[in-house]
Design a protein around this motif. Structure first.
Motif, mmCIF file in Angstrom:
data_model
loop_
_atom_site.group_PDB
_atom_site.id
_atom_site.type_symbol
_atom_site.label_atom_id
_atom_site.label_comp_id
_atom_site.label_asym_id
_atom_site.label_seq_id
_atom_site.Cartn_x
_atom_site.Cartn_y
_atom_site.Cartn_z
ATOM 1 N N TRP A 58 -0.658 0.268 5.200
ATOM 2 C CA TRP A 58 -1.487 -0.864 4.760
ATOM 3 C C TRP A 58 -1.837 -1.752 5.960
ATOM 4 O O TRP A 58 -2.981 -2.196 6.103
ATOM 5 N N THR A 76 2.297 -6.729 -0.660
ATOM 6 C CA THR A 76 1.607 -5.916 -1.661
ATOM 7 C C THR A 76 1.859 -4.435 -1.423
ATOM 8 O O THR A 76 2.094 -3.666 -2.361
ATOM 9 N N ALA A 80 3.586 -1.597 -3.786
ATOM 10 C CA ALA A 80 2.856 -0.371 -4.099
ATOM 11 C C ALA A 80 3.686 0.859 -3.746
ATOM 12 O O ALA A 80 3.708 1.849 -4.490
ATOM 13 N N ALA A 84 4.966 3.710 -6.365
ATOM 14 C CA ALA A 84 4.560 5.105 -6.243
ATOM 15 C C ALA A 84 5.746 6.054 -6.148
ATOM 16 O O ALA A 84 5.705 7.166 -6.678
ATOM 17 N N VAL A 104 -0.665 5.841 -1.616
ATOM 18 C CA VAL A 104 -0.742 4.661 -2.480
ATOM 19 C C VAL A 104 -1.326 3.474 -1.722
ATOM 20 O O VAL A 104 -2.016 2.635 -2.318
ATOM 21 N N SER A 105 -1.106 3.385 -0.415
ATOM 22 C CA SER A 105 -1.706 2.295 0.357
ATOM 23 C C SER A 105 -3.219 2.433 0.399
ATOM 24 O O SER A 105 -3.946 1.449 0.220
ATOM 25 N N SER A 108 -4.539 1.728 -3.325
ATOM 26 C CA SER A 108 -4.379 0.342 -3.762
ATOM 27 C C SER A 108 -5.208 -0.612 -2.905
ATOM 28 O O SER A 108 -5.787 -1.570 -3.418
ATOM 29 N N CYS A 112 -8.014 -3.050 -4.473
ATOM 30 C CA CYS A 112 -7.905 -4.509 -4.363
ATOM 31 C C CYS A 112 -9.027 -5.109 -3.526
ATOM 32 O O CYS A 112 -9.446 -6.246 -3.768
ATOM 33 N N VAL A 130 -2.616 -1.998 -7.957
ATOM 34 C CA VAL A 130 -1.317 -1.545 -7.446
ATOM 35 C C VAL A 130 -0.567 -0.727 -8.484
ATOM 36 O O VAL A 130 -0.127 0.393 -8.215
ATOM 37 N N HIS A 131 -0.406 -1.285 -9.673
ATOM 38 C CA HIS A 131 0.452 -0.629 -10.660
ATOM 39 C C HIS A 131 -0.273 0.452 -11.459
ATOM 40 O O HIS A 131 0.305 1.513 -11.718
ATOM 41 N N GLY A 134 -2.094 2.839 -8.478
ATOM 42 C CA GLY A 134 -0.988 3.325 -7.663
ATOM 43 C C GLY A 134 0.018 4.118 -8.475
ATOM 44 O O GLY A 134 0.556 5.131 -8.014
#
Length: 220
Positions: A58, A76, A80, A84, A104-105, A108, A112, A130-131, A134
């Motif tokens: 990230w 964040t 994440a 994941a 996931v980075s 997400s 975002c 994220v949720h 991710g």
């Protein structure tokens, strides 16, 4: 964590303090089966690896896109990464955990930074990016990066199982949200008024300032 009318974090220190208890996820996953077993060791290693990789990835993405990495982005990303790896922490190897954190980075951050402004939806804590997204990504490493179990099922079969699970959640979550939101609206109201949200829920709902911007926290 964020002002209702903007995209900036209300206070970065409180955001980081709020993220800190999530380190308990590492300890919980380490205690699988309440023993110091190889599975618990693998879960502990993978959880830390995925979260750390997500933060590094990230930061690199932010550095490339915005010129500077941020503490809020790191917090964040850590969340994440934990989101994941949780379903897969006992099913993948170290490289699987690394690819889980990187993936996931990317997903997400894109959600975002680009998807949220494009669609204009309002949410707190970037839960959808994220949720939801991710977490959907998390299902695939669990199936594709784990060792194949000979004679039981192939990785492709497990991928299909996870995709069916994702499809069920995509259908179930909006229905459950609509039902629970309707029940809340019938009992106490779905959300605060627009004027109350613009003023601040600490003032409109509790008659006090959370950050001392109105009389240093004195009742208003």
């Amino acid at each position: 964590m964020r002002f209702w009318c903007g995209r900036r974090c209300a206070t970065v220190p409180l955001c980081l303090i709020g993220r800190a208890p999530l380190d308990g996820v590492v300890r919980v996953q380490r205690r699988q089966r309440l023993s110091a077993s190889p599975l618990a060791t693998l879960a502990f290693l993978n959880t830390g690896t995925a979260a750390s990789t997500a933060v590094a990835a990230w930061a690199l993405i932010e550095w490339t896109h915005r010129g500077k990495p941020t503490a809020l982005g790191g917090a964040t990303a850590a969340v994440a990464g934990l989101v994941a790896i949780t379903p897969a922490c006992g099913n993948v190897g170290s490289m699987g955990a690394i690819w889980t954190g990187i993936g996931v980075s990317v997903i997400s951050y894109a959600a975002c930074t680009f998807l949220k402004p494009a669609l204009g939806y309002d949410e707190s804590l970037d839960v959808f990016g994220v949720h939801a997204l991710g977490g959907a990504w998390a299902r695939l490493p669990r199936a594709s990066c784990r060792p194949a179990r000979s004679g039981i099922e192939t990785n492709l079969q497990q991928v299909m199982v996870q995709l069916r699970g994702i499809a069920f959640v995509v259908g179930f979550a909006p229905v459950a949200t609509a039902v629970s939101s309707s029940l809340c609206n019938c009992s106490s109201g779905r959300c605060a008024s627009r004027r109350g949200r613009a003023r601040g829920l600490d003032l409109s709902e509790h008659s006090e300032s959370a950050y001392g911007f109105a009389g240093a926290g004195a009742p208003v």
